[in-house]
Design an enzyme around this catalytic site. Structure first.
Site, mmCIF file in Angstrom:
data_model
loop_
_atom_site.group_PDB
_atom_site.id
_atom_site.type_symbol
_atom_site.label_atom_id
_atom_site.label_comp_id
_atom_site.label_asym_id
_atom_site.label_seq_id
_atom_site.Cartn_x
_atom_site.Cartn_y
_atom_site.Cartn_z
ATOM 1 N N TYR A 140 0.685 -1.378 0.004
ATOM 2 C CA TYR A 140 0.011 0.197 0.138
ATOM 3 C C TYR A 140 0.711 1.464 0.259
ATOM 4 C CZ TYR A 140 -4.924 -2.648 0.381
ATOM 5 O OH TYR A 140 -5.240 -3.083 0.025
ATOM 6 N N GLU A 236 4.655 -30.286 11.386
ATOM 7 C CA GLU A 236 4.584 -29.151 11.067
ATOM 8 C C GLU A 236 3.191 -28.589 10.564
ATOM 9 O OE1 GLU A 236 3.478 -31.747 7.145
ATOM 10 O OE2 GLU A 236 2.897 -30.398 6.125
ATOM 11 N N ASP A 288 4.632 -34.663 7.903
ATOM 12 C CA ASP A 288 4.173 -35.833 6.549
ATOM 13 C C ASP A 288 5.111 -36.721 6.089
ATOM 14 O OD1 ASP A 288 1.846 -34.524 8.052
ATOM 15 O OD2 ASP A 288 0.861 -33.851 6.681
#
Lengths: 408, 640
Positions: A140, A236, A288
Site C-alpha cells: 500500500y 508440521e 507428513d
C-alpha cells in the site's frame, strides 16, 4: 560448459560496474549531507544508515548513467534454481554469482525497474521514520496510480513481495534491515524464556495457545534466557502441535515444541536456527510422509531456493527427520484407512526432490522416497491417531528418539 | 412406363406435324433463369444491370460523361415474405438517345444489337439483356415497357410503349407519341413494371450500383430506392451540389430519399478499338463459316480482311504447309475452290504457325488513378493501392488484368476480406466461388503481406480486394455472366496483379505495426519515467526535471533507433514511408497513420510533469535540513 563460461563473464562485468557504483556512492554521500544528518547512536540506527546509503547509491548509479547518456540499469542477483548452488561442505544451499540486469529501456523490465525504485523510496522513508511495515503495508505504501494513466504501480501484493525480495538481494540487506516484516506464523512452547522487545515471555506458561513466533527474530529484538530445554521438536502444523502441547510433551521430555503452519516462515526458521546455533539444541522434525513434508524438512535443513542468499542465517544442517516414515505403515501396523494415494503431481514432485543435488547422494533419503513411491500412498502425522489418541506423543516420538531412529 | 396401357404409336408424319420453329423469345420466356430472371429478387437487379450497362456503353461511345438515375418505386409491397411485390424500375441516362425506327428493335427483340458481332471491349455482349427485362415485365404484370428517348437536342422526345410478341420475336407498339417530358438534352429513359422483391445487402441493386460507381469513377449515379425515407430519418434532404468531406475526398452521399455516387474523375475512359479475330482464338467451325461468308475472292485477301496478325509472309508459310503433292495452295487460291477437308488442313497449319499476339490497344483498362479514385469514393479505408498489368492474350483474345486493394480505416477487421470482381467494368455479383478472380485471391498467400489467412480461404482483416478483367471477349462460365472461366493465362495475370498490390500492402502493414510497436514502447517508457525521476530525486536529491528530460531524450532516441531499422529490402524504413506515400499507385490517408507523436497519452503526460517542475524547483531552494524533515513527515503519515 559454454553456459558457465558466459555466466562468469557476466559476473566479471557486473563486478566492474559495482565498483563504479561504489565510487559514485562516496560522491553522493558528500553531495547529500541530508542523509548523514540523521544521526542515530544505537546499533540499529547505524545499520539503517548503511541501508540508506546503499539505496541512494543504487539511485545515484542510475542518475549518473542517464546523465552520461548511458542506459540506466540495476543489477539484481538471480533468484532461481539455476543460480542456487549446493554447498556440500557446509550442508546448505547458497546463492550463485549470476546477476541479471534490470533495464529501464526493455519492455519486459521497465515496469519492474520502476517498481524497484518506488520500493527503494518507500524503504528509505521507513528508515527515516524508524518504523516497520508489513509486506502488505509496503504494497500500500508504494501503491498509487501513475500520473496521466490508469495504470497502478502494483497490481497486487504478490508483485510487490517479489520486488521487495529483489531489493533485499540487490542491496545485500535483509528484510529486517529494510524495516519490513511478514505476517506472523508459527507457535512455540517449552522450557525456555524469551525476551521479546524487552518483555520476558515464559514459554512454560503459554496455556493452550502458545507463543506466536514473530516475523523478526533478530538478536536486537529477541533474546533467550533460562534455556533449560535439551532439544527442539518441530512439527508440521498446528493440529499436531496441539496434541503435543495438551499432553505436556515438552514438560515430560524437557524440550521446546514448535510448529510452522506448513512451510515455516523466515521468522520460525531464524528462531530454530538461533536456538540451534546459540544453545546447541538439536532440532527434530515430525512431518507428513509426502513430498511437501520432505521439502519442509529440506528447507529447514539446508535452506530454500528463493531465499538461498539467507541460508547461512536460516539453515540447520544438523536437523533430523523423525517421521512419518514410509515404513511406518508396516512398522506401526496401521490400517488401510490412513492411506492417501499419491497423485501425479505428488509423484512428479517426489522425483524432482529426489533429484535435487542435496538429496541425490543421500542414500537414506533415496531409499525413503523410493519406498514412498513404491507404496503408492502418503500418510499424515494424524494417521497415528488411528492407533490411539496419544500414540504419537507417548509411543511414537519417544521410541524414535530413544532408538535414535531418524533420517539426516 | 406403365405396362398395361396401350402405347400410342407415333410415326414420322405425325411427329413432323408437331415439329416447328422455336422462337428465341419463346425459348427464353420458358428458360428465363438463363438470362438472370430466376427469381423476383434477381429480376430487379438484372433489369437495372442491363439498363445501366447499356447506358454507360452508349454514353462512352458518344463521348458523354454519363449521368444515370435509377429509381425503384413500389406499387404494391410484397404481401407475404415468399410472394413478390410489384415495382416500377426507371433508368434514365444522358446518352445519345435512340433514333425512332431502332427503338422497337433494341427494346423489343431478343438477340438484337451492335455488340455481338464485333470484337470490341464493351459492357454488354449478347444483346439480350434489356429486351429480356421488358419481356419479363410483360409476362409478370401484362404492362408494356415504357421508353422515352431524345436523340436530338432541342427536339421533342419519343414516348413509346412496347409489348413483345414472344412467338414472333417481334415487338408491338401500343403507344407512340412525342413528348417534352424528358430532363436531359439527349438520352433515354426506360420504365418497366414487374413483379419483384426489393432488398438490400449482398447481391442487391444497391451493391451493384456501389460497385459500378467504383469501377466507373467518371460516371455519376443517383439511386432512388423505394423506402429510403423510412429507414433513417436523420439523413439530410438531398441537395444539388457534391459535398467534400474533411479530408478533401468526395465520397458516396446518402440523403433522405436517395444515394448519390458522385463523379470523381472528369475524363472518359479512352475509346476502345474494334479488332478482328486472332487465328488462335478461332475454332474450326467458325473458321469454315468465315470462309463461306467472306466477300473476298482469294485466300490472301481473306486472311487480310477477316483476321489480325496474319501478314502475307505467314499466308505463304501456311499455304505451303497445307499443300501436298496432290493439291497446292497459295495466296492466290480462290476461296470458293476450297473444300471443307482442305480448309481443315489450312486451319491446322494456321494454328501451328508462329503468329504475333493480337493488338492490345483495343483494351481500355480502368487505370490505376481511376481505380484509386473509385475506391476512395466508395470504401472508407486508410490505405489504397492499385496495379494495372500489361495486356496479355488467352486463346487469341487480348485481355488485361487490374487489381486494387483498400485496407484499414472503417473496414471490419474481424471478417473475411471482401472481393469485388469486375469484367469490362461490370460488377460480378453472383457465383463468387466459381470465378477465376475469386480463386486467384484465395490462392495468393496473404500471410506474406501481413494478413491472416485460414488455409484455403480468403484473408481475414479490414481488406477490400478489387479485380478487373478487361477483354474484347470475357470468357464467362455461363450466360448469366457472373463468373470468369478459368484460363491459366488469366489466373496467372490475376495472381501477378494481386501480388503487386499485396507487396505494397505488406510494406504498409509492416510499417504500421512497427510504428505501433514503437509508439507503445515509447508510451511504456514515458509512463514510468516520471515515477523513476521522482524516486531518484528522493533518494539522491538529483533534480527531477533534469533527470526526466534526460530519460525522455533517451527514450525518444531508443525508439527512433527502432524507427530507422532496415526493412526486408535493406532500405531505410524512414525513407520507405516517403517512398510509399509518394508513389502514384498508393494513397495513404494522413489521419489513418497513428504516429507516435499523435498518441494521446504522451501529450497528456507532459503538462502534468511541467506542473511538478515548478513545485520541485521551489523545493530545491529550501535547505537540505528542511527537506529531510519534510521527508520524515511524509513517511510518518504512512507509518502511523
Amino acid at each position: 560448459m559454454a553456459k558457465k563460461v558466459t555466466k562468469k563473464k557476466v559476473v566479471k562485468k557486473k563486478v566492474a560496474k559495482k565498483k563504479v557504483a561504489k565510487k559514485t556512492t562516496k560522491k553522493t554521500a558528500k553531495n547529500a549531507p541530508a542523509k548523514s544528518s540523521v544521526a542515530r547512536t544505537n546499533k540499529a540506527g547505524k545499520r539503517d544508515q548503511e541501508t540508506s546509503v546503499k539505496l541512494s547509491a543504487m539511485a545515484q548509479s542510475i542518475v549518473t548513467a542517464v546523465h552520461a547518456d548511458k542506459e540506466p540499469e540495476m543489477d539484481v542477483p538471480i533468484r532461481a534454481a539455476s543460480n542456487t548452488n549446493w554447498n556440500a561442505k557446509k550442508g546448505i544451499l547458497e546463492m550463485g554469482d549470476s546477476v541479471g540486469t534490470r533495464q529501464l529501456f526493455n519492455l519486459g523490465q521497465a515496469r519492474k525497474f520502476m517498481q524497484t525504485l518506488l520500493h527503494g523510496k518507500s524503504v528509505d522513508e521507513l528508515l527515516q521514520a524508524d518504523k516497520t511495515l508489513s509486506l502488505r503495508g509496503m504494497f500500500y505504501k508504494s501503491l498509487h496510480t501513475i500520473e496521466g494513466t490508469k495504470e497502478k504501480t502494483f497490481d497486487d501484493q504478490t508483485e510487490s513481495d517479489g520486488i521487495l525480495e529483489d531489493l533485499e538481494v540487490s542491496l545485500g540487506s535483509l528484510r529486517e534491515e529494510l524495516h519490513i516484516f511478514a505476517k506472523k506464523r508459527g507457535t512455540m512452547v517449552g522450557n525456555i524464556t524469551v525476551v521479546d522487545n524487552g518483555d520476558e515471555i515464559n514459554c512454560r506458561k503459554m496455556g493452550s495457545g502458545g507463543y506466536a513466533i514473530p516475523s523478526i527474530c533478530e538478536p536486537e529484538v529477541i533474546q533467550f534466557k533460562d534455556v533449560k530445554a535439551k532439544f527442539i521438536l518441530h512439527v508440521e502444523k498446528d493440529t499436531v502441535w496441539q496434541r503435543f502441547n495438551e499432553d505436556r510433551f515438552w514438560e515430560k521430555h524437557n524440550c521446546i515444541l514448535t510448529e510452522g503452519s506448513g512451510q515455516p516462515t523466515r521468522g520460525v526458521r531464524r528462531m530454530l536456527h538461533r536456538l540451534n546455533k546459540e544453545h546447541g539444541l538439536p532440532v527434530y522434525c515430525l512431518l507428513d510422509c509426502d513430498p511437501w513434508g520432505h521439502y519442509i524438512y529440506s528447507v529447514i535443513k539446508q535452506g530454500s531456493i528463493s531465499l538461498a542468499f539467507e541460508s547461512s542465517r536460516l539453515a540447520i544442517p544438523e536437523a533430523k527427520y523423525l517421521g512419518i516414515r514410509s515404513i511406518d505403515f508396516e512398522r506401526c501396523d496401521l490400517s488401510d484407512d490412513v492411506k492417501i494415494s499419491l497423485n501425479d503431481r505428488d509423484i512428479k514432485r517426489a522425483k524432482q526432490i529426489a533429484a535435487y543435488p542435496w538429496f541425490e547422494k543421500n542414500k537414506q533419503w533415496q531409499k525413503e522416497i523410493k519406498k514412498m513411491l513404491s507404496n503408492g500412498f502418503k500418510m499424515e502425522v494424524e494417521s497415528l491417531i488411528t492407533k490411539d489418541i496419544s500414540y504419537v506423543t507417548e509411543e511414537y516420538v519417544p521410541a524414535r528418539l530413544k532408538a535414535k531412529d531418524w533420517l539426516g | 412406363m406403365a405396362k398395361g396401357t396401350k402405347r400410342t404409336k407415333a410415326d414420322a408424319e405425325s411427329m413432323a406435324s408437331k415439329q416447328r420453329d422455336i422462337s428465341v423469345s419463346e425459348f427464353f420466356a420458358k428458360n428465363r433463369h438463363l438470362l438472370g430472371f430466376d427469381n423476383p429478387r434477381k429480376a430487379l437487379l438484372t433489369t437495372v444491370k442491363e439498363a445501366v450497362d447499356n447506358a454507360l456503353d452508349a454514353c462512352e461511345e458518344a463521348s458523354i460523361l454519363p449521368e444515370i438515375e435509377v429509381k425503384i418505386e413500389e406499387i404494391t409491397p410484397p404481401p407475404h415474405a415468399s410472394k413478390p411485390g410489384r415495382y416500377i424500375v426507371t433508368i434514365t441516362d444522358n446518352g445519345p438517345g435512340i433514333v425512332r425506327k431502332q427503338v422497337e428493335n433494341i427494346f423489343g427483340r431478343l438477340l438484337y444489337g451492335s455488340k455481338f458481332h464485333r470484337l470490341k471491349m464493351s459492357r454488354g455482349q449478347q444483346g439480350i439483356g434489356i429486351s429480356a427485362a421488358g419481356m419479363y415485365g410483360l409476362m409478370t404484370t401484362g404492362k408494356p415497357m415504357v421508353i422515352t428517348t431524345r436523340p436530338k437536342k432541342n427536339k421533342p422526345a419519343h414516348h413509346l410503349e412496347l409489348a413483345m410478341d414472344t412467338t414472333k420475336n417481334k415487338p408491338e407498339v401500343t403507344v407512340d407519341v412525342e413528348t417534352d417530358d424528358f430532363p436531359n438534352n439527349t438520352g433515354t429513359r426506360v420504365a418497366i413494371e414487374m413483379e419483384a422483391k426489393f432488398f438490400r445487402g449482398k447481391g442487391s441493386v444497391e451493391t451493384y450500383l456501389e460497385q459500378t460507381a467504383i469501377s466507373n469513377p467518371h460516371c455519376s449515379i443517383t439511386f432512388i430506392p423505394p423506402d429510403k425515407a423510412h429507414e433513417n430519418p436523420d439523413l439530410a434532404e438531398s441537395n444539388e451540389y457534391v459535398e467534400v468531406d474533411e479530408q478533401g475526398i468526395v465520397r458516396t452521399q446518402e440523403f433522405s430519399d436517395r444515394i448519390v455516387y458522385p463523379r470523381t474523375v472528369d475524363e472518359l475512359p479512352p475509346e476502345t478499338e474494334e479488332i478482328k479475330p486472332h487465328p488462335y482464338g478461332v475454332e474450326l467451325g467458325t473458321f469454315l463459316t468465315m470462309l463461306n461468308k467472306t466477300n473476298e475472292k482469294q485466300l490472301a485477301g481473306f486472311f487480310k480482311k477477316e483476321f489480325c496478325r496474319v501478314p502475307p509472309s505467314t499466308v505463304k508459310e501456311v499455304t505451303a504447309a497445307a499443300s501436298n503433292s496432290k493439291k497446292s495452295y497459295s495466296g492466290q487460291t480462290w476461296v470458293k475452290t476450297i473444300e471443307s477437308k482442305d480448309a481443315e488442313k489450312i486451319y491446322k497449319a494456321l494454328q501451328e504457325a508462329k503468329l504475333r499476339s493480337p493488338p492490345t490497344d483495343c483494351l481500355s483498362p480502368i487505370g490505376v488513378k481511376q481505380m484509386l479514385a473509385g475506391l476512395l469514393k466508395g470504401v472508407k479505408a486508410e490505405f489504397y493501392t492499385a496495379s494495372t498489368r500489361k495486356p496479355s492474350v488467352y486463346r487469341g483474345n487480348p485481355f488485361q488484368i487490374e487489381a486494387a486493394i483498400a485496407f484499414g480505416g472503417d473496414l471490419p477487421g474481424d471478417q473475411q476480406a471482401r472481393v469485388i470482381r469486375y469484367a469490362n467494368r461490370v460488377p460480378l455479383l453472383h457465383q463468387q466461388s466459381a470465378c477465376s478472380s475469386f480463386k486467384s485471391v484465395v490462392e495468393t498467400s496473404w500471410k506474406n503481406y501481413g494478413m491472416q489467412q485460414p488455409r484455403g480461404g480468403l484473408p481475414v482483416g479490414p481488406l477490400v480486394v478489387m479485380i478487373h478483367m478487361a477483354s474484347v471477349w470475357v470468357p464467362f462460365t455461363s450466360e448469366s455472366k457472373d463468373a470468369i472461366a478459368d484460363y491459366d493465362e488469366i489466373r496467372k495475370e490475376m495472381s501477378l496483379a494481386l501480388q503487386e498490390c499485396g507487396r505494397k500492402l505488406g510494406q504498409y502493414i509492416r510499417r504500421r505495426q512497427r510504428m505501433k510497436r514503437d509508439a507503445q514502447k515509447r508510451d511504456v517508457f514515458e509512463r514510468y519515467i516520471g515515477e523513476i525521476s521522482r524516486a531518484c530525486n528522493y533518494l539522491t536529491g538529483t533534480d527531477t526535471q533534469e533527470l526526466y528530460d534526460a530519460l525522455l531524450a533517451q527514450a525518444k532516441a531508443r525508439t527512433e533507433i527502432a524507427d530507422a531499422q532496415l526493412d526486408d529490402e535493406g532500405k531505410f524504413i524512414k525513407d520507405d514511408q516517403g517512398r510509399l506515400a509518394k508513389a502514384d499507385d498508393v494513397i495513404i490517408l494522413d489521419s489513418a497513420i497513428g504516429g507516435p507523436d499523435e498518441s494521446g497519452s504522451v501529450a497528456e503526460a507532459k503538462p502534468v510533469v511541467k506542473k511538478k517542475r515548478v513545485s520541485k524547483t521551489s523545493k530545491k531552494k529550501r535547505t537540505s535540513k528542511k527537506k529531510s524533515s519534510s521527508k520524515k513527515a511524509a513517511a510518518g503519515l504512512f507509518g502511523g
